[in-house]
Design a protein around this motif. Structure first.
Motif, mmCIF file in Angstrom:
data_model
loop_
_atom_site.group_PDB
_atom_site.id
_atom_site.type_symbol
_atom_site.label_atom_id
_atom_site.label_comp_id
_atom_site.label_asym_id
_atom_site.label_seq_id
_atom_site.Cartn_x
_atom_site.Cartn_y
_atom_site.Cartn_z
ATOM 1 N N ASP A 7 67.688 32.677 56.678
ATOM 2 C CA ASP A 7 68.845 31.920 56.236
ATOM 3 C C ASP A 7 70.113 32.699 56.533
ATOM 4 O O ASP A 7 70.118 33.926 56.568
ATOM 5 N N ARG A 8 71.186 31.949 56.723
ATOM 6 C CA ARG A 8 72.495 32.556 56.920
ATOM 7 C C ARG A 8 73.472 31.839 56.012
ATOM 8 O O ARG A 8 73.552 30.621 55.999
ATOM 9 N N ARG A 20 77.535 21.414 58.474
ATOM 10 C CA ARG A 20 76.379 21.046 59.285
ATOM 11 C C ARG A 20 76.607 21.453 60.737
ATOM 12 O O ARG A 20 75.729 22.038 61.373
ATOM 13 N N ALA A 21 77.795 21.163 61.274
ATOM 14 C CA ALA A 21 78.111 21.524 62.665
ATOM 15 C C ALA A 21 78.098 23.031 62.856
ATOM 16 O O ALA A 21 77.623 23.530 63.888
ATOM 17 N N ASN A 22 78.577 23.775 61.870
ATOM 18 C CA ASN A 22 78.570 25.238 61.965
ATOM 19 C C ASN A 22 77.140 25.780 61.984
ATOM 20 O O ASN A 22 76.846 26.742 62.695
ATOM 21 N N CYS A 23 76.258 25.160 61.203
ATOM 22 C CA CYS A 23 74.846 25.564 61.229
ATOM 23 C C CYS A 23 74.244 25.293 62.604
ATOM 24 O O CYS A 23 73.532 26.141 63.154
ATOM 25 N N LEU A 24 74.509 24.114 63.161
ATOM 26 C CA LEU A 24 74.002 23.787 64.494
ATOM 27 C C LEU A 24 74.513 24.772 65.528
ATOM 28 O O LEU A 24 73.760 25.230 66.395
ATOM 29 N N LEU A 30 71.351 22.732 58.249
ATOM 30 C CA LEU A 30 71.545 22.916 56.820
ATOM 31 C C LEU A 30 70.202 23.215 56.168
ATOM 32 O O LEU A 30 69.182 22.613 56.517
ATOM 33 N N ALA A 31 70.202 24.141 55.220
ATOM 34 C CA ALA A 31 68.964 24.508 54.531
ATOM 35 C C ALA A 31 68.453 23.341 53.709
ATOM 36 O O ALA A 31 69.212 22.670 53.006
ATOM 37 N N CYS A 119 72.512 27.854 55.903
ATOM 38 C CA CYS A 119 71.831 27.376 57.112
ATOM 39 C C CYS A 119 70.442 27.993 57.192
ATOM 40 O O CYS A 119 70.247 29.156 56.833
ATOM 41 N N GLU A 120 69.488 27.200 57.689
ATOM 42 C CA GLU A 120 68.173 27.707 58.063
ATOM 43 C C GLU A 120 68.224 27.992 59.551
ATOM 44 O O GLU A 120 68.622 27.130 60.326
#
Length: 121
Positions: A7-8, A20-24, A30-31, A119-120
């Motif tokens: 995770d981050r 969500r876009a930052n996780c991508l 998203l976790a 984020c996962e």
């Protein structure tokens, strides 16, 4: 580690779509918190990271059909972990935010309360 994944924690006051876009962009998503045990682990992680007085975006929305919580991939969520009296936002609050002691439905955009995204990877 939550959900048996890496995770981050992304810091910054952003809306849920931006989170969500930052996780991508970081190579993840998203976790997704799927069980009470994972929620406890996430909340313990938040305490260890020193983010015990704020909110964090996680996967989940009921924007398509009110009261039917879906993951980003479109699957019906079997667990949300909402705190008593939640969700309470009706059609105006369609995203999930987690704090160390609460899980709520909250507005996805124009929201000044959420400071982190999990984020996962």
């Amino acid at each position: 580690m939550v959900n048996n994944s890496c995770d981050r924690l992304l810091v910054g006051r952003v809306d849920q779509p931006t989170g969500r876009a930052n996780c991508l962009a970081a190579g993840g998503r998203l976790a997704l918190v799927s069980t009470a045990e994972e929620m406890s682990a996430l909340q313990a992680y938040m305490l260890r990271q020193g983010v015990n007085k704020t909110w964090m975006w996680v996967d989940g929305t009921d924007a398509v059909t009110e009261g039917v919580w879906l993951t980003d991939s479109g699957d019906v969520m079997s667990y949300t972990g909402f705190t008593d009296k939640e969700p309470d936002g009706g059609v105006g609050e369609n995203c999930i935010a987690v704090a160390v002691d609460s899980v709520i439905d909250i507005r996805c955009v124009r929201n000044a309360y959420v400071y982190y995204t999990l984020c996962e990877l």
